[in-house]
Scaffold this motif. Sequence first.
Motif, short mmCIF file in Angstrom:
data_model
loop_
_atom_site.label_atom_id
_atom_site.label_comp_id
_atom_site.label_asym_id
_atom_site.label_seq_id
_atom_site.Cartn_x
_atom_site.Cartn_y
_atom_site.Cartn_z
N TYR A 23 27.87 86.05 17.82
CA TYR A 23 28.77 85.67 16.72
C TYR A 23 28.79 86.75 15.64
CZ TYR A 23 31.08 82.34 13.56
OH TYR A 23 31.98 81.72 12.73
N ILE A 24 27.62 87.30 15.33
CA ILE A 24 27.53 88.35 14.31
C ILE A 24 28.12 89.65 14.83
CG2 ILE A 24 25.92 89.79 13.00
CD1 ILE A 24 24.05 87.35 12.84
N LYS A 25 27.76 90.03 16.04
CA LYS A 25 28.21 91.32 16.59
C LYS A 25 29.73 91.37 16.75
CE LYS A 25 24.19 93.05 19.11
NZ LYS A 25 23.66 93.38 20.47
N ASN A 26 30.35 90.25 17.07
CA ASN A 26 31.80 90.22 17.29
C ASN A 26 32.61 90.19 16.00
OD1 ASN A 26 31.37 90.26 20.00
ND2 ASN A 26 32.00 88.17 20.41
N GLY A 27 31.94 90.16 14.87
CA GLY A 27 32.64 90.13 13.60
C GLY A 27 33.08 88.74 13.18
N MET A 28 32.77 87.73 14.02
CA MET A 28 33.19 86.36 13.72
C MET A 28 32.44 85.81 12.51
SD MET A 28 33.43 84.68 17.51
CE MET A 28 34.63 85.27 18.73
N TYR A 29 31.17 86.19 12.39
CA TYR A 29 30.35 85.69 11.28
C TYR A 29 30.94 86.16 9.95
CZ TYR A 29 26.15 84.40 8.67
OH TYR A 29 25.28 83.82 7.78
N GLU A 30 31.26 87.44 9.87
CA GLU A 30 31.80 87.99 8.63
C GLU A 30 33.12 87.31 8.27
OE1 GLU A 30 31.51 90.25 5.23
OE2 GLU A 30 30.02 90.03 6.85
#
Length: 448
Positions: free
Chosen positions: A328-335
Amino acid sequence: MKKYFSILSDMERKIREGTYLPGQKLPSVRSAAASYECSISTIIRAYLELEKRHAIYSVPQSGFFVVEKPGDWRDNREDTMINFATVMPDLDAFPYLDFQHCLNKAIDIYKYDLFTYGDPHGLESFRHTLVSHLAGDQVFAKAKQIIVTSGAQQALQILAKMPFPNGKTAILVEQPSYDIYLRFLETERIPVYGIARTAAGIDLNELEQWFRSGDIKFFYTMSRYHNPLGTSYRAAERKAIARLAGKYDVYVVEDDYMADLGTERQFDPIYAYDVSSYVIYVKSFSKIIFPGLRVGAVVLPQRLLDTFHAYKIYPDTSLLSQAALEVYIKNGMYERHKHAISSLYASRMRVLNESVERYNEAGLLEVPRIGSGIYTQFKMKSTVNMEQLIKRLAKRNINVVSGKAFYSSDYLKREKFLRISISQTQPEQIDAGIKAIVEEVRQAHRWL
């Protein structure tokens, strides 16, 4: 990139709050680009992302329309309660589809690791991902300093129980503070001292006296979006706390559980000012994703690692949760989600501030002006009967929490206030609720 996230979150907010109704056609790409003062390609990208999230759909030669969602949970609720007490995140803001994708991806990537018990320190690749993630909040640490825990509470409990190199035993806690942690410390009979924190901040001279006393193991604090006050320390206070810790051999446990819900720019935590390695940084992902995820992290000074490891023997944090959060973080979804939900709560806080200005003309309540997070304090005169006030509000279908529970049982210098949470209240509910609270407080003053 920030412009795109801002536009996307604003569109989501308008759909969620009913500015764009189910079945309604969205503005054309050209008119939306003119409205947001951006390129057409940015609007197309935002519309396609909303379509991926099943929030809108496209009709060839006609445009984009809001998806109709029969059976929406808000429409079916019979409960008309205005809930200023709950701290649960808004169910409508949960990133269900995105996180479901990440769970499936995590199973594909880590399918063999999921059959093991894992590392008590946490999934190694996830800890390396957290290195860059935390750096965005000015928390610079090596992967070996980061330990993944089963929520922030587990980290706080271990820190309370374990011995520290300074040989001290007592914990200094802000009053008021996190109620569940206060009850834990009392149950474990851990020596606790209290220091007053108000909407105006903390008395640094008194803090230094406590640090100088020679009895404090660590100082537990929430530097921003404090629970229950909702306030944040000024930069000068954060710098002073870090300096005093190194000067008097006292550790600081900085519970930054609300770090991702802020819209403030350049807010550096106490950890960023720590030059003597006395600040322990605790982070939770519950408020931003799912409370049931139960993933937290603690960043420790080198000299505390071995002792913390000894107290955290078992790999008790779900490997699947860690792996999915890593994706989730690596894919930019978290941001992206962080920007959306912080904007959502900031908009509700604006409504609250406007409602307070509108109805609290007589100044019956003292309310700090807070721009982000989910909490604020409604302070009132000590003569107001809080139990009666809460009962009268309950009769009007308004649920509130007294500030009494956020103090240690033996702490006497208490302020009288309500903790107000806007995490699950809609703008129109906020306005109606604030109006009712002011009316009931005014009535309480007439009875005095």
